[in-house]
Design a protein around this motif. Sequence first.
Motif, PDB file in Angstrom:
ATOM      1  N   ASP A   1       0.861  -1.082  -0.064  1.00  0.00           N
ATOM      2  CA  ASP A   1       0.126   0.052   0.013  1.00  0.00           C
ATOM      3  C   ASP A   1       1.087   1.239  -0.113  1.00  0.00           C
ATOM      4  OD1 ASP A   1      -2.104  -1.938   0.095  1.00  0.00           O
ATOM      5  OD2 ASP A   1      -2.406  -1.650   2.220  1.00  0.00           O
ATOM      6  N   PRO A   2       0.752   2.155  -0.997  1.00  0.00           N
ATOM      7  CA  PRO A   2       1.421   3.483  -1.077  1.00  0.00           C
ATOM      8  C   PRO A   2       1.190   4.584  -0.233  1.00  0.00           C
ATOM      9  CG  PRO A   2      -0.077   3.426  -3.041  1.00  0.00           C
ATOM     10  CD  PRO A   2      -0.322   2.078  -2.243  1.00  0.00           C
ATOM     11  N   TRP A   3      -0.060   4.456   0.480  1.00  0.00           N
ATOM     12  CA  TRP A   3      -0.377   5.521   1.411  1.00  0.00           C
ATOM     13  C   TRP A   3       0.106   6.999   1.028  1.00  0.00           C
ATOM     14  CZ3 TRP A   3      -3.500   3.901   4.636  1.00  0.00           C
ATOM     15  CH2 TRP A   3      -3.579   2.521   5.169  1.00  0.00           C
ATOM     16  N   PRO A   4      -0.476   7.456  -0.204  1.00  0.00           N
ATOM     17  CA  PRO A   4      -0.126   8.812  -0.750  1.00  0.00           C
ATOM     18  C   PRO A   4      -0.375   9.990  -0.085  1.00  0.00           C
ATOM     19  CG  PRO A   4      -2.120   7.537  -1.811  1.00  0.00           C
ATOM     20  CD  PRO A   4      -1.514   6.585  -0.829  1.00  0.00           C
TER      21      PRO A   4
ATOM     22  N   HIS B   1      -0.543   9.959   6.160  1.00  0.00           N
ATOM     23  CA  HIS B   1      -0.677   8.592   6.325  1.00  0.00           C
ATOM     24  C   HIS B   1       0.531   7.750   6.060  1.00  0.00           C
ATOM     25  CE1 HIS B   1      -5.109   8.618   5.474  1.00  0.00           C
ATOM     26  NE2 HIS B   1      -4.978   8.770   6.729  1.00  0.00           N
ATOM     27  N   GLN B   2       1.499   8.581   5.777  1.00  0.00           N
ATOM     28  CA  GLN B   2       3.000   8.079   4.979  1.00  0.00           C
ATOM     29  C   GLN B   2       3.563   7.276   6.127  1.00  0.00           C
ATOM     30  OE1 GLN B   2       5.007  10.916   2.455  1.00  0.00           O
ATOM     31  NE2 GLN B   2       3.446  10.790   0.973  1.00  0.00           N
ATOM     32  N   LYS B   3       3.595   7.593   7.283  1.00  0.00           N
ATOM     33  CA  LYS B   3       4.028   6.921   8.432  1.00  0.00           C
ATOM     34  C   LYS B   3       3.920   5.235   8.640  1.00  0.00           C
ATOM     35  CE  LYS B   3       2.555   9.601  12.029  1.00  0.00           C
ATOM     36  NZ  LYS B   3       1.100  10.032  11.592  1.00  0.00           N
ATOM     37  N   ARG B   4       2.550   4.995   7.905  1.00  0.00           N
ATOM     38  CA  ARG B   4       2.338   3.655   7.672  1.00  0.00           C
ATOM     39  C   ARG B   4       3.021   2.869   6.777  1.00  0.00           C
ATOM     40  NH1 ARG B   4      -4.229   4.856   7.685  1.00  0.00           N
ATOM     41  NH2 ARG B   4      -4.380   6.241   9.343  1.00  0.00           N
ATOM     42  N   ARG B   5       3.690   3.412   5.890  1.00  0.00           N
ATOM     43  CA  ARG B   5       4.449   2.653   4.882  1.00  0.00           C
ATOM     44  C   ARG B   5       5.583   1.779   5.184  1.00  0.00           C
ATOM     45  NH1 ARG B   5       6.052   7.587   0.499  1.00  0.00           N
ATOM     46  NH2 ARG B   5       3.926   7.735  -0.626  1.00  0.00           N
ATOM     47  N   LEU B   6       5.570   0.595   4.778  1.00  0.00           N
ATOM     48  CA  LEU B   6       6.445  -0.551   4.994  1.00  0.00           C
ATOM     49  C   LEU B   6       7.804  -0.069   4.789  1.00  0.00           C
ATOM     50  CD1 LEU B   6       6.126  -3.164   5.965  1.00  0.00           C
ATOM     51  CD2 LEU B   6       5.815  -4.103   3.663  1.00  0.00           C
ATOM     52  N   PHE B   7       8.150   0.812   3.468  1.00  0.00           N
ATOM     53  CA  PHE B   7       9.353   1.248   3.396  1.00  0.00           C
ATOM     54  C   PHE B   7       9.564   2.751   3.555  1.00  0.00           C
ATOM     55  CE2 PHE B   7       9.047  -2.566   0.898  1.00  0.00           C
ATOM     56  CZ  PHE B   7      10.377  -3.020   1.140  1.00  0.00           C
ATOM     57  N   ASP B   8      10.359   2.939   4.665  1.00  0.00           N
ATOM     58  CA  ASP B   8      10.343   4.544   5.038  1.00  0.00           C
ATOM     59  C   ASP B   8      11.706   4.261   5.597  1.00  0.00           C
ATOM     60  OD1 ASP B   8       8.775   7.099   5.761  1.00  0.00           O
ATOM     61  OD2 ASP B   8       9.835   6.297   7.564  1.00  0.00           O
ATOM     62  N   THR B   9      12.328   5.477   6.004  1.00  0.00           N
ATOM     63  CA  THR B   9      13.920   5.619   6.259  1.00  0.00           C
ATOM     64  C   THR B   9      13.686   4.957   7.681  1.00  0.00           C
ATOM     65  OG1 THR B   9      13.511   7.731   7.103  1.00  0.00           O
ATOM     66  CG2 THR B   9      14.849   7.489   5.035  1.00  0.00           C
ATOM     67  N   GLU B  10      12.569   5.013   8.363  1.00  0.00           N
ATOM     68  CA  GLU B  10      12.419   4.661   9.749  1.00  0.00           C
ATOM     69  C   GLU B  10      11.998   3.042  10.065  1.00  0.00           C
ATOM     70  OE1 GLU B  10      10.370   7.301  12.633  1.00  0.00           O
ATOM     71  OE2 GLU B  10      10.344   8.553  10.823  1.00  0.00           O
TER      72      GLU B  10
ATOM     73  N   ASP C   1       3.287  -0.139  -8.871  1.00  0.00           N
ATOM     74  CA  ASP C   1       2.820   0.426  -9.885  1.00  0.00           C
ATOM     75  C   ASP C   1       2.522   2.227  -9.403  1.00  0.00           C
ATOM     76  OD1 ASP C   1       0.685  -0.212  -7.931  1.00  0.00           O
ATOM     77  OD2 ASP C   1      -0.735   0.971  -9.306  1.00  0.00           O
ATOM     78  N   PHE C   2       2.661   2.341  -8.144  1.00  0.00           N
ATOM     79  CA  PHE C   2       2.899   3.781  -7.680  1.00  0.00           C
ATOM     80  C   PHE C   2       4.128   4.142  -7.775  1.00  0.00           C
ATOM     81  CE2 PHE C   2       1.920   7.220  -4.818  1.00  0.00           C
ATOM     82  CZ  PHE C   2       0.495   7.295  -4.824  1.00  0.00           C
ATOM     83  N   LEU C   3       4.203   4.787  -8.888  1.00  0.00           N
ATOM     84  CA  LEU C   3       5.976   5.286  -9.504  1.00  0.00           C
ATOM     85  C   LEU C   3       6.627   6.004  -8.333  1.00  0.00           C
ATOM     86  CD1 LEU C   3       5.662   5.240 -13.288  1.00  0.00           C
ATOM     87  CD2 LEU C   3       5.903   3.163 -11.619  1.00  0.00           C
ATOM     88  N   GLU C   4       5.618   7.146  -7.997  1.00  0.00           N
ATOM     89  CA  GLU C   4       6.419   8.169  -7.090  1.00  0.00           C
ATOM     90  C   GLU C   4       6.702   7.586  -5.828  1.00  0.00           C
ATOM     91  OE1 GLU C   4       3.242  11.149  -6.748  1.00  0.00           O
ATOM     92  OE2 GLU C   4       4.239  11.807  -4.718  1.00  0.00           O
ATOM     93  N   TYR C   5       6.017   6.563  -5.185  1.00  0.00           N
ATOM     94  CA  TYR C   5       6.342   5.727  -3.963  1.00  0.00           C
ATOM     95  C   TYR C   5       7.733   5.133  -4.372  1.00  0.00           C
ATOM     96  CZ  TYR C   5       6.144   2.389  -0.084  1.00  0.00           C
ATOM     97  OH  TYR C   5       6.260   1.568   0.975  1.00  0.00           O
TER      98      TYR C   5
END
Length: 228
Positions: free
Chosen positions: A112-115, A119-128, A148-152
């Motif tokens: 899930d890209p959480w655009p 909500h972005q803190k829910r992303r699986l890939f984050d610096t944290e 498919d969410f190219l920005e993410y």
Amino acid sequence: MIPVATSAGEAEYSLRELSVPLDLQRLVPAATDWEVELGFGKGRYLLRRAESRLDCGFLGVEMAGSYYHLAQRRMRRRRLSNIVLVHGEALYLLSVVLPRRFASAVHVYFPDPWPKVRHQKRRLFDTETIDLVLDLLAEGGRLCFATDFLEYGEVVKGILESYPAVEVVEVTGPWADGARTNYEAKYEREGRPILRLEVQRVSGSGVPLHPLGEACVLAAVGFRQEVF
Ligand SMILES: C[S@@+](CC[C@H](N)C(=O)[O-])C[C@H]1O[C@@H](n2cnc3c(N)ncnc32)[C@H](O)[C@@H]1O
């Protein structure tokens, strides 16, 4: 309760009945190697891959109960005894339940890209959170990622490229083994562009942490007390 299902003897456990970190070898004693899929959806890739490598154990993590139960029924129908399914939230499981540095491959397809920014803190890939995901990999292990969410996808690529212990390759075109998951098959049919990455954890790199992860950590005390 976090349910954990295996097809060996059709067992289902609550996490309370198992040791933490999860003793995967106890659940699939014959496994000589392990692969992990986070957010496996309907389980198309996890099951296909497990069928093609019966010597290897496969750990699947999925938050949606309907998908977890669907994949559970399918693995039992196919009599696969080398899969462990865990129904739960991946970041919680990565933080406290799963073992570290045991997998030769980690698969994450169309997370899930959480655009929305809030909500972005829910992303699986984050610096944290990137350290949690990459620390599933044994030395030399690889992470396969697609979105498919190219920005993410570009954000994930940038995070991985600034990580000190991995080599990142952007895969051009489809995977050699074709569309891996239901989302990938659907998006390929629709002609949507997909960003695919293959990332290898390089050897001899100690226990590096993502440089931007530690920058997010602050510690505060209200006032200083003389405690010694
Ligand atoms: C867009 S779907 C992709 C499913 C599958 N990987 C595919 O490509 O067909 C994202 C999946 O990840 C699961 N998911 C999202 N966030 C998760 C989390 N934090 N922990 C575990 N599963 C998660 C969702 O329930 C959903 O099944």
